[in-house]
Enzyme design. Structure first.
Site, short mmCIF file in Angstrom:
data_model
loop_
_atom_site.label_atom_id
_atom_site.label_comp_id
_atom_site.label_asym_id
_atom_site.label_seq_id
_atom_site.Cartn_x
_atom_site.Cartn_y
_atom_site.Cartn_z
N THR A 64 0.83 -1.21 0.00
CA THR A 64 0.00 0.00 0.00
C THR A 64 0.85 1.25 0.00
OG1 THR A 64 -1.83 -1.11 1.08
CG2 THR A 64 -1.70 1.25 1.39
N SER B 183 1.08 -7.65 -0.75
CA SER B 183 1.83 -8.67 0.00
C SER B 183 1.03 -9.93 0.30
CB SER B 183 2.44 -8.10 1.27
OG SER B 183 1.49 -7.94 2.29
N THR C 249 1.66 -4.40 4.22
CA THR C 249 1.54 -4.67 5.66
C THR C 249 0.92 -6.03 5.97
OG1 THR C 249 -0.64 -3.62 5.84
CG2 THR C 249 1.30 -2.21 6.16
N ASP C 250 0.18 -6.62 5.00
CA ASP C 250 -0.58 -7.84 5.33
C ASP C 250 0.32 -9.00 5.74
OD1 ASP C 250 -2.89 -6.50 4.91
OD2 ASP C 250 -3.51 -7.59 3.10
C1 SIN Z 1 -0.36 -5.31 1.11
O1 SIN Z 1 -0.15 -5.97 2.11
O2 SIN Z 1 0.39 -5.28 0.12
C2 SIN Z 1 -1.61 -4.51 1.02
C3 SIN Z 1 -2.02 -3.96 2.32
C4 SIN Z 1 -1.04 -2.98 2.89
O3 SIN Z 1 0.08 -2.80 2.46
O4 SIN Z 1 -1.46 -2.33 3.90
#
Ligand code: SIN
Length: 313
Positions: free
Chosen positions: A14, A61, A94-95
């Protein structure tokens, strides 16, 4: 004083995302903007460190695979081996950030700072959190206090240790929590010499009321070399699973008891682990226990000597 040289490896997320206009800003696509664009959005960065950067992936991710971990590991190992580079920042969704961070924590050498960061809001959000997180991550990677801490993560401008952090909430800037403060972190790197050219398949099987045993046989038939059981309570194995687990063990599959609760799962405390030949996760959550098991299996290839690698992870 000479500036530190910090190398940035971008993998998407993100932090590099852009809103999908058709969704009225509700949805967005991760991993759209290039690392150079992200760096250009943080004007103070050049005052903190000399920056170099490479874009190796552009993924949401949730789609990162063990093969991608190996690519990130290869790039990180070669950057850290460069005497001109003082620290590493990795941009990541973040995932699954806690998984990549823990994988690198176990497989990179101790010493130079390695800091992952990302964002909860896409890059084109009016209050995007990515630029401040990137600045905080570069500051931390350039700071002596981040040396010999193992892999760290900065989110919401707050440092966390890879060993103890997890994404606890789906939304909001305070999405990450740690069970211990990052200052207490120690490097691990116990698999830094392992030639992880391929990682064995390890599946996670969730325990819940009425969870079927057939999935165990299905995972073994699909080639799993290890199974992490994300069980209820103190890692309690359903009686209905025992025959399939016995078959898996006879096929040489490593079985590791973990819990869907916050740990610990104590060896021999709630099951006869030694008699069954099972491993236990301690306080490692199932996704991190899976990573430890994959690396241990890649390292020695045999389920029987895994205890030498797994204690106190
Ligand atoms: C991801 O994990 O690539 C999408 C969600 C995020 O980065 O918060």
């Amino acid at each position: 004083m000479a500036h530190s040289r910090i190398h940035i490896i971008a993998t998407g997320g993100t932090i590099a995302g852009e809103a999908d206009p058709a969704s009225g800003g509700v949805r967005y696509t991760a991993g759209v903007r290039s690392v150079d664009t992200l760096i250009a959005a943080v004007p103070g960065l050049a005052e903190v460190a000399d920056i170099s950067a490479e874009q190796i992936l552009a993924l949401d991710s949730k789609d990162i695979t063990p093969a991608d971990w190996l690519l990130i590991l290869t790039c990180a190992r070669s950057s850290l081996a460069d005497p001109a580079i003082d620290g590493l920042v990795i941009l990541h969704g973040t995932d699954t950030m806690e998984e990549t961070a823990y994988f690198l924590h176990l497989s990179l050498p101790a010493g130079k700072p390695v800091v992952l960061t990302g964002a909860m809001r896409p890059a084109d959000h009016p209050q995007a959190d990515g630029p401040a997180n990137l600045l905080a991550a570069v500051r931390l990677a350039a700071d002596d206090t981040a040396q010999d801490k193992g892999v760290l993560v900065v989110m919401n401008q707050t440092p966390h240790a890879a060993r103890w952090l997890g994404k606890a909430r789906t939304t909001g800037l305070e999405a990450f929590e740690s069970s211990r403060p990052w200052h207490d972190a120690r490097p691990d790197g116990r698999f830094h010499e392992v030639d992880v050219s391929a990682l064995p398949r390890v599946n996670i099987l969730p325990g819940y009321a009425g969870a079927p045993a057939e999935l165990i046989d299905a995972c073994v038939a699909a080639g799993a070399r290890g199974l992490v059981l994300a069980l209820t309570g103190h890692g309690s194995v359903p009686a209905a699973w025992l025959p399939a687990l016995r078959r898996a063990k006879e096929d040489g599959v490593a079985i590791l008891r973990a819990s869907r609760c916050a740990g610990p799962v104590i060896h021999n405390a709630n099951a006869d682990d030694d008699a069954q030949g099972w491993l236990t996760a301690g306080d490692l959550p199932p996704p991190k226990a899976r990573i430890a098991l994959m690396l241990a299996l890649a390292g020695n290839g045999s389920g029987d000597t895994l205890h030498a690698h797994l204690p106190e992870l």
